[in-house]
Design a protein around this motif. Structure first.
Motif, PDB file in Angstrom:
ATOM      1  N   TYR A  27       0.862  -1.179   0.000  1.00  0.00           N
ATOM      2  CA  TYR A  27       0.000   0.000   0.000  1.00  0.00           C
ATOM      3  C   TYR A  27       0.905   1.237   0.000  1.00  0.00           C
ATOM      4  CZ  TYR A  27      -3.459  -3.441   1.418  1.00  0.00           C
ATOM      5  OH  TYR A  27      -4.265  -4.552   1.466  1.00  0.00           O
ATOM      6  N   VAL A  28       0.596   2.167  -0.863  1.00  0.00           N
ATOM      7  CA  VAL A  28       1.415   3.371  -1.044  1.00  0.00           C
ATOM      8  C   VAL A  28       0.553   4.586  -0.735  1.00  0.00           C
ATOM      9  CG1 VAL A  28       2.863   4.692  -2.620  1.00  0.00           C
ATOM     10  CG2 VAL A  28       2.792   2.204  -2.807  1.00  0.00           C
ATOM     11  N   PHE A  29       1.090   5.490   0.107  1.00  0.00           N
ATOM     12  CA  PHE A  29       0.383   6.711   0.502  1.00  0.00           C
ATOM     13  C   PHE A  29       1.247   7.929   0.152  1.00  0.00           C
ATOM     14  CE2 PHE A  29      -0.460   3.238   3.471  1.00  0.00           C
ATOM     15  CZ  PHE A  29      -1.837   3.086   3.340  1.00  0.00           C
ATOM     16  N   GLN A  30       0.601   9.086   0.145  1.00  0.00           N
ATOM     17  CA  GLN A  30       1.286  10.341  -0.200  1.00  0.00           C
ATOM     18  C   GLN A  30       1.029  11.380   0.891  1.00  0.00           C
ATOM     19  OE1 GLN A  30       3.018  10.641  -3.392  1.00  0.00           O
ATOM     20  NE2 GLN A  30       3.956  12.401  -2.391  1.00  0.00           N
ATOM     21  N   PRO A  31       1.662  11.229   2.069  1.00  0.00           N
ATOM     22  CA  PRO A  31       1.443  12.216   3.126  1.00  0.00           C
ATOM     23  C   PRO A  31       2.337  13.449   3.015  1.00  0.00           C
ATOM     24  CG  PRO A  31       2.770  10.422   3.958  1.00  0.00           C
ATOM     25  CD  PRO A  31       2.451  10.088   2.541  1.00  0.00           C
ATOM     26  N   HIS A  32       3.356  13.407   2.126  1.00  0.00           N
ATOM     27  CA  HIS A  32       4.291  14.518   1.992  1.00  0.00           C
ATOM     28  C   HIS A  32       4.498  14.833   0.508  1.00  0.00           C
ATOM     29  CE1 HIS A  32       5.315  14.163   6.285  1.00  0.00           C
ATOM     30  NE2 HIS A  32       5.386  12.849   6.083  1.00  0.00           N
ATOM     31  N   SER A  33       5.080  15.999   0.291  1.00  0.00           N
ATOM     32  CA  SER A  33       5.337  16.431  -1.081  1.00  0.00           C
ATOM     33  C   SER A  33       6.821  16.404  -1.428  1.00  0.00           C
ATOM     34  CB  SER A  33       4.811  17.850  -1.299  1.00  0.00           C
ATOM     35  OG  SER A  33       5.432  18.759  -0.398  1.00  0.00           O
ATOM     36  N   GLN A  34       7.674  16.153  -0.442  1.00  0.00           N
ATOM     37  CA  GLN A  34       9.121  16.107  -0.661  1.00  0.00           C
ATOM     38  C   GLN A  34       9.694  14.885   0.041  1.00  0.00           C
ATOM     39  OE1 GLN A  34      11.109  19.820   0.171  1.00  0.00           O
ATOM     40  NE2 GLN A  34       9.543  21.048  -0.868  1.00  0.00           N
ATOM     41  N   PRO A  35      11.003  14.607  -0.121  1.00  0.00           N
ATOM     42  CA  PRO A  35      11.572  13.360   0.415  1.00  0.00           C
ATOM     43  C   PRO A  35      11.280  13.143   1.890  1.00  0.00           C
ATOM     44  CG  PRO A  35      13.153  14.427  -1.026  1.00  0.00           C
ATOM     45  CD  PRO A  35      12.003  15.371  -0.900  1.00  0.00           C
ATOM     46  N   VAL A  36      11.010  11.876   2.208  1.00  0.00           N
ATOM     47  CA  VAL A  36      10.770  11.452   3.593  1.00  0.00           C
ATOM     48  C   VAL A  36      12.097  10.915   4.114  1.00  0.00           C
ATOM     49  CG1 VAL A  36       9.439   9.951   5.106  1.00  0.00           C
ATOM     50  CG2 VAL A  36       8.379  10.905   3.048  1.00  0.00           C
ATOM     51  N   SER A  37      12.785  11.698   4.920  1.00  0.00           N
ATOM     52  CA  SER A  37      14.139  11.364   5.357  1.00  0.00           C
ATOM     53  C   SER A  37      14.190  10.579   6.650  1.00  0.00           C
ATOM     54  CB  SER A  37      14.964  12.645   5.516  1.00  0.00           C
ATOM     55  OG  SER A  37      14.350  13.497   6.463  1.00  0.00           O
ATOM     56  N   CYS A  38      13.091  10.520   7.399  1.00  0.00           N
ATOM     57  CA  CYS A  38      13.104   9.839   8.688  1.00  0.00           C
ATOM     58  C   CYS A  38      11.754   9.168   8.922  1.00  0.00           C
ATOM     59  CB  CYS A  38      13.408  10.833   9.819  1.00  0.00           C
ATOM     60  SG  CYS A  38      14.049  10.070  11.314  1.00  0.00           S
ATOM     61  N   LEU A  39      11.786   7.916   9.396  1.00  0.00           N
ATOM     62  CA  LEU A  39      10.571   7.110   9.530  1.00  0.00           C
ATOM     63  C   LEU A  39      10.737   6.186  10.734  1.00  0.00           C
ATOM     64  CD1 LEU A  39       7.924   6.800   7.814  1.00  0.00           C
ATOM     65  CD2 LEU A  39       8.994   4.801   6.781  1.00  0.00           C
ATOM     66  N   TYR A  40       9.774   6.258  11.689  1.00  0.00           N
ATOM     67  CA  TYR A  40       9.821   5.411  12.881  1.00  0.00           C
ATOM     68  C   TYR A  40       8.410   4.947  13.223  1.00  0.00           C
ATOM     69  CZ  TYR A  40      14.583   7.021  13.963  1.00  0.00           C
ATOM     70  OH  TYR A  40      15.928   7.299  13.908  1.00  0.00           O
ATOM     71  N   PHE A  41       8.329   3.691  13.722  1.00  0.00           N
ATOM     72  CA  PHE A  41       7.103   3.252  14.391  1.00  0.00           C
ATOM     73  C   PHE A  41       7.161   3.729  15.835  1.00  0.00           C
ATOM     74  CE2 PHE A  41       7.097   0.236  10.869  1.00  0.00           C
ATOM     75  CZ  PHE A  41       5.745   0.225  10.524  1.00  0.00           C
ATOM     76  N   SER A  42       6.020   4.150  16.342  1.00  0.00           N
ATOM     77  CA  SER A  42       5.979   4.701  17.688  1.00  0.00           C
ATOM     78  C   SER A  42       6.297   3.606  18.706  1.00  0.00           C
ATOM     79  CB  SER A  42       4.597   5.294  17.982  1.00  0.00           C
ATOM     80  OG  SER A  42       4.512   5.710  19.323  1.00  0.00           O
ATOM     81  N   PRO A  43       7.212   3.872  19.664  1.00  0.00           N
ATOM     82  CA  PRO A  43       7.499   2.862  20.692  1.00  0.00           C
ATOM     83  C   PRO A  43       6.354   2.667  21.670  1.00  0.00           C
ATOM     84  CG  PRO A  43       8.678   4.888  21.165  1.00  0.00           C
ATOM     85  CD  PRO A  43       8.052   5.072  19.817  1.00  0.00           C
ATOM     86  N   ALA A  44       5.460   3.646  21.770  1.00  0.00           N
ATOM     87  CA  ALA A  44       4.332   3.525  22.706  1.00  0.00           C
ATOM     88  C   ALA A  44       3.133   2.861  22.056  1.00  0.00           C
ATOM     89  CB  ALA A  44       3.938   4.907  23.239  1.00  0.00           C
ATOM     90  N   ASN A  45       2.879   3.112  20.806  1.00  0.00           N
ATOM     91  CA  ASN A  45       1.736   2.543  20.090  1.00  0.00           C
ATOM     92  C   ASN A  45       2.205   2.079  18.723  1.00  0.00           C
ATOM     93  OD1 ASN A  45      -0.698   1.811  19.020  1.00  0.00           O
ATOM     94  ND2 ASN A  45      -1.710   3.790  19.373  1.00  0.00           N
ATOM     95  N   PRO A  46       2.405   0.788  18.505  1.00  0.00           N
ATOM     96  CA  PRO A  46       2.911   0.314  17.210  1.00  0.00           C
ATOM     97  C   PRO A  46       1.959   0.542  16.047  1.00  0.00           C
ATOM     98  CG  PRO A  46       3.207  -1.351  18.923  1.00  0.00           C
ATOM     99  CD  PRO A  46       2.325  -0.288  19.502  1.00  0.00           C
ATOM    100  N   ALA A  47       0.725   0.938  16.314  1.00  0.00           N
ATOM    101  CA  ALA A  47      -0.196   1.246  15.220  1.00  0.00           C
ATOM    102  C   ALA A  47       0.032   2.634  14.654  1.00  0.00           C
ATOM    103  CB  ALA A  47      -1.645   1.108  15.703  1.00  0.00           C
ATOM    104  N   HIS A  48       0.988   3.371  15.202  1.00  0.00           N
ATOM    105  CA  HIS A  48       1.313   4.708  14.722  1.00  0.00           C
ATOM    106  C   HIS A  48       2.686   4.667  14.039  1.00  0.00           C
ATOM    107  CE1 HIS A  48      -1.430   6.787  17.944  1.00  0.00           C
ATOM    108  NE2 HIS A  48      -2.114   6.067  17.046  1.00  0.00           N
ATOM    109  N   ILE A  49       2.766   5.321  12.926  1.00  0.00           N
ATOM    110  CA  ILE A  49       4.030   5.481  12.210  1.00  0.00           C
ATOM    111  C   ILE A  49       4.241   6.971  11.958  1.00  0.00           C
ATOM    112  CG2 ILE A  49       2.913   5.047   9.960  1.00  0.00           C
ATOM    113  CD1 ILE A  49       5.631   3.890   9.025  1.00  0.00           C
ATOM    114  N   LEU A  50       5.376   7.473  12.383  1.00  0.00           N
ATOM    115  CA  LEU A  50       5.682   8.894  12.247  1.00  0.00           C
ATOM    116  C   LEU A  50       6.687   9.086  11.106  1.00  0.00           C
ATOM    117  CD1 LEU A  50       4.977   8.477  15.466  1.00  0.00           C
ATOM    118  CD2 LEU A  50       5.736  10.853  15.593  1.00  0.00           C
ATOM    119  N   SER A  51       6.426  10.078  10.308  1.00  0.00           N
ATOM    120  CA  SER A  51       7.261  10.366   9.133  1.00  0.00           C
ATOM    121  C   SER A  51       7.595  11.853   9.102  1.00  0.00           C
ATOM    122  CB  SER A  51       6.532   9.965   7.846  1.00  0.00           C
ATOM    123  OG  SER A  51       5.308  10.653   7.725  1.00  0.00           O
TER     124      SER A  51
END
Length: 626
Positions: free
Chosen positions: A357-381
């Motif tokens: 599955y491919v999403f477009q949350p940004h318009s420029q390069p995504v340089s950093c990506l982490y799953f949240s250590p508190a809630n694995p259902a969250h991904i921060l970009s």
């Protein structure tokens, strides 16, 4: 009578003979007056001689009188011997012609010819007084000259010139007629017109023409926009006038989690979201475990393999960041691309296409990506466009955590274990502290005068008040408790690097080590067990980090399961991913054969399982797992 008569006749005869002698003497005197004396003139190659031919007036006709012509050697027609300086003095012999009948007309003619010769000799004498010349006429060559003079028009008016001058004038006339027949002046005029019409090119250097047919230089399939299978990709229109609007900022606020490669009402996507929401509730937290020894670690690494099912193109464009979900039940890989896309790949599905599955949350390069250590259902970009978003699988939205349209973001990390506070690094050297517990986004912008640019930011895993930043040439360690809005000074500076730095990270469990990746083809490991005024350098590992402009830069990262081992991509052939011990020894190399034929610049390991995910510069993910 007879005697007196004879005496008178004898007197008359003697008187007549005396008169004839006087007349003859007068004639000789007249000729002598016009005769040539020895003169000094220029030698024309050879020394000719002059012969005066006797003639008779009985057969004389005015139009048949021909003047003798000088005979010169063929090789000396156009050459003048200027190096001969001999002076010869000769006396000209004057031959008195024998005439059957003498008249005043004959005398005047002879006198005229003698004067012509005298005049010509005077001309030559004026030219040079150091050389001598005697003009000569040959009896045999005079006939040829006479025939030429008879057929040459317009020579009557030059009858007073010498034969040599008349021959020269004849040659000049013939040459002039010949060159006139060539029409050189008209050709020159036409050439001038052509030169005037032809304008010089504007550019000094002409661009070489491209070959339409034939084999040219080898070009990359990525540049040609062609898939490896040979199918051409759809052309993307490029308009120079819209360069500034190619990557417009997305509107602020939350964005719907809508996959670009599937329909909105896809039932498969809904089941995907539900499965991940359930996994996040039951996922176990990371518990402290004893580190395996190096032998068992190598054995587990050797069991990790790659195949066609674990390689697939996930995003469009180069991959700048990779993250693995900490779940021990399912395998989920996330990738941040240069195009601003975030791709998710669920490897538990039987079909690869169904799990991407491919999403477009940004318009420029995504340089950093982490799953949240508190809630694995969250991904921060985090993206270069100055936005930090959190993807929530349970609500299927990308909410906005932090936004700064004036500055571009480079990296972020969690300050608190509950992921409530964040630290964000800017490309211009600024640092932002973000607190997610407030209704809005409260942050404090800090300016570090010692760093003009920040590439990565990483927080100490144990003492979370410390964080490390990688700048252009220096690595700094800061204490959040002593930060100031202006001119915050670092606690420690690592200045051993000679070129630009790509990344700097603490070891994942204790933070006792720091690994840096530098463009000088060296990986450096420092001892950070005691953060004081100095952090000593432990090991320097020689490694090729020159990826060029088309590949994503290498970033050496720690294995979350093994405190003393780092993972980094490689430029070596065959393509591989390498693991080094902190002592500098190579622990393992991942080879993929035909499944790994490109450079995996960004790599990450699963925190508890033996799974390695690497991303290349074309959007492909390569997964090694046992």
């Amino acid at each position: 009578m007879s005697g007196s008569r004879a005496g008178s006749e004898e007197k008359v005869g003697s008187r007549q003979r005396h008169q004839m002698k006087v007349n003859e003497c007068k004639e000789n005197q007249n000729i002598t007056c016009v005769s040539l004396r020895p003169v000094q003139t220029t030698v024309l190659g050879k020394i000719p001689k002059v012969y005066l031919v006797p003639f008779s007036l009985s057969n004389y006709k005015p139009d048949q009188l021909k003047y003798p012509k000088s005979l010169l050697d063929k090789k000396s027609n156009n050459e003048v011997a200027c190096k001969k300086t001999e002076i010869r003095k000769t006396c000209r012999r004057i031959l008195t012609p024998r005439m059957e009948g003498t008249s005043s007309k004959a005398e005047s003619t002879l006198q005229k010819s003698s004067l012509d010769v005298y005049t010509e000799s005077n001309k030559q004498q004026h030219k040079s007084t150091s050389d001598t010349v005697i003009l000569s006429v040959d009896m045999e060559s005079s006939q040829d000259l006479d025939s030429d003079e008879d057929t040459t028009p317009g020579l009557d008016e030059f009858s007073g010139l010498s034969p040599y001058e008349r021959k020269r004038l004849k040659n000049i006339s013939e040459n002039a007629n010949f060159f006139a027949s060539l029409q050189l002046s008209e050709s020159a005029a036409r050439l001038r017109e052509m030169i005037k019409k032809r304008q010089p090119p504007e550019s000094k250097r002409k661009k070489p023409k491209k070959r339409e047919n034939g084999t040219g230089c080898r070009r990359s399939m990525r540049l040609l926009k062609v898939e490896p299978s040979g199918v051409s990709l759809p052309a993307t229109p490029t308009q120079p006038t819209l360069i500034a609007d190619e990557n417009p900022l997305l509107p602020p606020g939350p964005l719907e989690m809508t996959p670009e490669n599937r329909d909105d009402d896809s039932e498969l996507f809904k089941r995907f979201l539900q499965s991940w929401a359930e996994v996040s509730k039951t996922s176990s937290k990371n518990t402290e475990k004893e580190l395996p020894n190096i032998k068992s670690y190598k054995a587990n690494l050797s069991g990790m393999v790659i195949n066609e099912d674990t390689v697939h193109k996930v995003t469009k464009g180069a991959i700048f960041s990779v993250a693995l979900h900490p779940s021990e039940i399912r395998t989920l890989v996330a990738a941040g691309a240069k195009s601003g896309q975030v791709g998710l790949w669920d490897l538990t599905h039987q079909s690869k296409e169904d799990g991407i599955y491919v999403f477009q949350p940004h318009s420029q390069p995504v340089s950093c990506l982490y799953f949240s250590p508190a809630n694995p259902a969250h991904i921060l970009s985090l993206s270069y466009d100055g936005t930090l978003r959190c993807g929530d699988f349970s609500r299927a939205i990308f909410e906005e955590v932090y936004r700064d349209e004036r500055n571009s973001f480079s990296s972020f990390d969690f300050l608190g274990e509950d992921a409530s506070t964040l630290i964000v690094g800017h490309w211009n050297g600024n640092i932002s502290l973000v607190d997610r517990r407030t209704p809005g986004t409260s942050y404090e912008k800090l300016i570090n005068s010692s760093l003009s640019k920040i590439r990565t930011v990483h927080v100490h895993p144990v003492h979370r008040q410390y964080f490390i930043t990688a700048g252009l040439r220096d690595v700094h360690v800061y204490d959040t408790r002593h930060l100031k809005p202006r001119r915050s000074q670092p606690l420690i500076s690592l200045t051993e690097h000679t070129k630009s730095i790509a990344s700097a990270y603490f070891s994942p469990l204790t933070g006792n080590r720091v690994v840096t990746t530098c463009a000088d083809c060296k990986l450096r490991i420092f001892d950070s067990s005691c953060i004081s005024s100095e952090i000593p350098l432990l090991t320097t590992i020689r490694h090729n980090t020159n990826t060029g402009r088309w590949l994503t830069r290498f970033q050496a990262v720690w294995d979350p399961k093994q405190e003393d081992c780092v993972i980094v991509g490689s430029m070596a052939h065959p393509r591989r991913v390498e693991i080094f011990h902190e002592t500098g020894k190579q622990v393992h190399s991942f080879f993929g054969g035909e499944c790994l034929v490109s450079v995996c610049s960004i790599n990450t390991m699963h925190p508890t399982r033996y799974i390695l995910a690497g991303g290349n510069s074309s959007g492909k993910i390569h997964v090694f797992m046992n």
